[in-house]
Scaffold this motif. Structure first.
Motif, PDB file in Angstrom:
ATOM      1  N   ASP A  10       6.565  -3.603 -14.135  1.00  0.00           N
ATOM      2  CA  ASP A  10       5.355  -2.824 -13.870  1.00  0.00           C
ATOM      3  C   ASP A  10       4.165  -3.448 -14.575  1.00  0.00           C
ATOM      4  OD1 ASP A  10       3.969  -0.853 -12.545  1.00  0.00           O
ATOM      5  OD2 ASP A  10       4.921   0.819 -13.588  1.00  0.00           O
ATOM      6  N   ILE A  17       3.253  -4.655  -7.720  1.00  0.00           N
ATOM      7  CA  ILE A  17       3.868  -5.530  -6.718  1.00  0.00           C
ATOM      8  C   ILE A  17       3.628  -7.024  -6.968  1.00  0.00           C
ATOM      9  CG2 ILE A  17       3.897  -6.161  -4.265  1.00  0.00           C
ATOM     10  CD1 ILE A  17       3.642  -3.159  -3.624  1.00  0.00           C
ATOM     11  N   THR A  45       9.767  -2.179  -8.445  1.00  0.00           N
ATOM     12  CA  THR A  45       8.506  -1.726  -9.022  1.00  0.00           C
ATOM     13  C   THR A  45       8.022  -0.510  -8.243  1.00  0.00           C
ATOM     14  OG1 THR A  45       6.353  -2.457  -9.855  1.00  0.00           O
ATOM     15  CG2 THR A  45       6.949  -3.168  -7.621  1.00  0.00           C
ATOM     16  N   GLU A  68       4.763   0.960  -6.043  1.00  0.00           N
ATOM     17  CA  GLU A  68       3.539   0.471  -5.419  1.00  0.00           C
ATOM     18  C   GLU A  68       2.345   1.106  -6.119  1.00  0.00           C
ATOM     19  OE1 GLU A  68       3.225   1.220  -1.139  1.00  0.00           O
ATOM     20  OE2 GLU A  68       2.972   3.315  -1.482  1.00  0.00           O
ATOM     21  N   SER A  69       1.267   0.414  -6.276  1.00  0.00           N
ATOM     22  CA  SER A  69       0.947  -0.843  -5.652  1.00  0.00           C
ATOM     23  C   SER A  69       0.632  -1.936  -6.664  1.00  0.00           C
ATOM     24  CB  SER A  69      -0.217  -0.662  -4.685  1.00  0.00           C
ATOM     25  OG  SER A  69      -1.402  -0.288  -5.370  1.00  0.00           O
ATOM     26  N   PHE A  77      10.138  -2.064  -3.670  1.00  0.00           N
ATOM     27  CA  PHE A  77       9.135  -1.247  -4.347  1.00  0.00           C
ATOM     28  C   PHE A  77       9.228   0.189  -3.881  1.00  0.00           C
ATOM     29  CE2 PHE A  77       6.865  -3.251  -0.829  1.00  0.00           C
ATOM     30  CZ  PHE A  77       6.190  -2.193  -0.230  1.00  0.00           C
TER      31      PHE A  77
END
Length: 189
Positions: A124, A62, A56, A58-59, A78
């Motif tokens: 996401d 996560i 993914t 950040e943030s 990430f």
């Protein structure tokens, strides 16, 4: 996911016809129980894809990516948005604009955590124009890893992001698709 739709209707705010504020669920506060359910749902949808890592940016992605990685029993990687003093100088980097933040940032992933033998699932929180997603997809491609698909918590289907990624032949699974925010009303597909 009906429970997610219900929570969005109850707790999200429409800022304008393009922006949905999900702070109470995803972007500022996280509901652990709901997040774990979302992770289990993504794991179910991608169970047959031989995932070796979840990735993914950040943030805000996560928590759900973590829940998905836990359900799949694989590591979570990430992409960092900022370089640090101890960052891998040989990291895979891509410059991406952020729709909601209104800025351009670099995202980076260390080559040590994304290998050609990996089958990665990209998770996401929300997709609008898809710029960050396309940037991370480029990083995955340059690493040699195989992208198994993209799991999105909230797809704003009235914006081009998810559609342009599907056009590349990438599997995109969205838990919720928002068709419109016109008039301050959330309408689902």
């Amino acid at each position: 996911m009906d429970i997610l739709k219900e929570r969005i209707l109850r707790e999200a705010s429409v800022i304008n016809s393009d922006v949905l504020k999900l702070d109470a669920l995803l972007n500022h506060q996280v509901d652990p129980e709901l997040t774990m359910e979302m992770g289990k749902e993504f794991a179910r949808r991608f169970a047959e894809k031989s995932i070796t890592k979840v990735i993914t940016v950040e943030s805000s992605g996560i928590p759900v990516a973590f829940a998905t990685a836990l359900a799949l029993n694989v590591p979570l990687v990430f992409a960092r948005r900022k370089k640090t003093l101890i960052a891998d100088q040989d990291a895979l980097t891509e410059r991406v604009p952020s729709f909601t933040k209104g800025i351009v940032t670099d995202i980076m992933v260390s080559k040590q955590f994304l290998r050609p033998e990996d089958h990665v699932l990209f998770i996401d929180d929300i997709i609008a124009n898809g710029d960050a997603a396309r940037g991370l997809i480029k990083i995955i491609e340059r690493s040699g890893a195989k992208l198994a698909g993209l799991g999105i918590v909230v797809e704003k289907s009235f914006q081009a992001g998810a559609g342009t990624i599907r056009e590349q032949g990438i599997v995109v699974e969205s838990l919720v698709k928002v068709a419109s925010l016109e008039g301050g009303i959330i309408r689902f597909e």
